[in-house]
Write a protein that holds these residues in place. Structure first.
Motif, PDB file in Angstrom:
ATOM      1  N   GLU A  13       0.826  -1.211   0.000  1.00 44.43           N
ATOM      2  CA  GLU A  13       0.000   0.000   0.000  1.00 44.43           C
ATOM      3  C   GLU A  13       0.860   1.260   0.000  1.00 44.43           C
ATOM      4  O   GLU A  13       0.380   2.343  -0.337  1.00 44.43           O
ATOM      5  N   ASP A  14       2.131   1.116   0.364  1.00 43.63           N
ATOM      6  CA  ASP A  14       3.002   2.280   0.500  1.00 43.63           C
ATOM      7  C   ASP A  14       4.073   2.381  -0.589  1.00 43.63           C
ATOM      8  O   ASP A  14       4.893   3.303  -0.557  1.00 43.63           O
ATOM      9  N   ARG A  46       6.623   5.608  -6.430  1.00 47.40           N
ATOM     10  CA  ARG A  46       5.907   6.463  -5.490  1.00 47.40           C
ATOM     11  C   ARG A  46       5.848   5.717  -4.165  1.00 47.40           C
ATOM     12  O   ARG A  46       5.205   4.667  -4.069  1.00 47.40           O
ATOM     13  N   THR A  47       6.542   6.255  -3.178  1.00 43.68           N
ATOM     14  CA  THR A  47       6.669   5.531  -1.919  1.00 43.68           C
ATOM     15  C   THR A  47       6.391   6.450  -0.732  1.00 43.68           C
ATOM     16  O   THR A  47       6.656   7.661  -0.786  1.00 43.68           O
ATOM     17  N   VAL A  48       5.868   5.862   0.332  1.00 47.77           N
ATOM     18  CA  VAL A  48       5.702   6.566   1.612  1.00 47.77           C
ATOM     19  C   VAL A  48       6.310   5.695   2.702  1.00 47.77           C
ATOM     20  O   VAL A  48       6.285   4.457   2.624  1.00 47.77           O
ATOM     21  N   TRP A  49       6.850   6.350   3.739  1.00 45.82           N
ATOM     22  CA  TRP A  49       7.585   5.654   4.796  1.00 45.82           C
ATOM     23  C   TRP A  49       7.178   6.202   6.158  1.00 45.82           C
ATOM     24  O   TRP A  49       6.651   7.317   6.272  1.00 45.82           O
ATOM     25  N   ASN A  67       4.944   5.406   8.567  1.00 45.52           N
ATOM     26  CA  ASN A  67       3.525   5.715   8.809  1.00 45.52           C
ATOM     27  C   ASN A  67       3.094   6.954   8.032  1.00 45.52           C
ATOM     28  O   ASN A  67       2.368   7.808   8.533  1.00 45.52           O
ATOM     29  N   ARG A  68       3.615   7.062   6.773  1.00 44.14           N
ATOM     30  CA  ARG A  68       3.275   8.143   5.824  1.00 44.14           C
ATOM     31  C   ARG A  68       3.803   9.521   6.245  1.00 44.14           C
ATOM     32  O   ARG A  68       3.321  10.549   5.750  1.00 44.14           O
ATOM     33  N   ARG A  69       4.787   9.535   7.094  1.00 43.87           N
ATOM     34  CA  ARG A  69       5.388  10.821   7.467  1.00 43.87           C
ATOM     35  C   ARG A  69       6.410  11.288   6.434  1.00 43.87           C
ATOM     36  O   ARG A  69       6.703  12.473   6.326  1.00 43.87           O
ATOM     37  N   ARG A 117       7.592  10.989   2.294  1.00 44.81           N
ATOM     38  CA  ARG A 117       7.258  10.587   0.932  1.00 44.81           C
ATOM     39  C   ARG A 117       8.486  10.795   0.051  1.00 44.81           C
ATOM     40  O   ARG A 117       9.081  11.878   0.055  1.00 44.81           O
ATOM     41  N   THR A 174       5.689  20.830   7.464  1.00 47.51           N
ATOM     42  CA  THR A 174       6.203  19.872   6.490  1.00 47.51           C
ATOM     43  C   THR A 174       7.349  20.507   5.732  1.00 47.51           C
ATOM     44  O   THR A 174       7.373  21.719   5.506  1.00 47.51           O
TER      45      THR A 174
END
Length: 199
Positions: free
Chosen positions: A74-75, A125-128, A130-132, A134, A197
């Motif tokens: 999902e990430d 396209r990646t998030v790491w 806990n989506r903090r 990108r 951010t």
């Protein structure tokens, strides 16, 4: 545009677009006699006080795009895409002195040809955390045909003297030929805290 969900993680997207463009030019240059500001004049054809030129043309083209993407989790998602884009032709013409407008109109005015780009691109396209965080890396290669760009072109002395080109140059749209462009991009965003951010 349509997407085929080949599996739960693999998707194939394709799109097509048809464009039909028409453009025209209708410019008039009036006779300008010598005066205190300009050493010479814009000279029209004998018996006239202005020169009007007109022309029109049309272009049509089919653009397309194809993308294959795979979702590891999902990430994290990776993709590869190839697409073609088109920009219609254009007019950039300087009226000539002493020539009747009808003799420098129509097919006499050659438009700048359309430009086309084929773009090859791969990326993720990646998030790491806990989506903090990108992180989105991308690599691309573009084949550009008949690239249109604005350039400074030097005016003839008569236009400079007459005031038609007081700066000595014109910014004019031109066909700069074929070029290849390639590169890497890295886009990221970090959520430092709830209301802060960093991009």
């Amino acid at each position: 545009n349509a997407t085929w969900h080949i599996t739960d993680k693999l998707n194939l997207t394709g799109g097509i677009r048809w464009a039909d463009d028409k453009k025209a030019i209708d410019n008039t240059q009036f006779a300008t006699p010598p005066n205190a500001f300009f050493a010479s004049a814009f000279v029209t054809a004998p018996g006239t006080d202005r020169t009007r030129v007109t022309a029109d043309n049309g272009w049509n083209e089919i653009d397309w795009r194809g993308t294959l993407d795979y979702h590891f989790t999902e990430d994290a998602m990776a993709y590869a895409t190839v697409s073609k884009a088109y920009k219609a032709g254009a007019y950039a013409y300087t009226i000539q002195q002493r020539i009747p407008g009808e003799q420098q109109s129509g097919d006499f005015i050659v438009p700048i040809p359309p430009e086309k780009v084929i773009n090859y691109e791969v990326g993720a396209r990646t998030v790491w955390f806990n989506r903090r965080l990108r992180i989105n890396p991308t690599a691309f290669y573009m084949q550009w045909t008949n690239r249109q760009a604005a350039r400074n072109t030097t005016c003839i002395q008569a236009d400079i003297d007459s005031g038609a080109c007081p700066n000595g140059f014109r910014v004019q749209l031109t066909n700069t030929g074929d070029i290849d462009v390639w590169g890497l991009e890295l886009d990221g965003q970090l959520a430092v805290m709830r209301n802060l951010t960093l991009d």
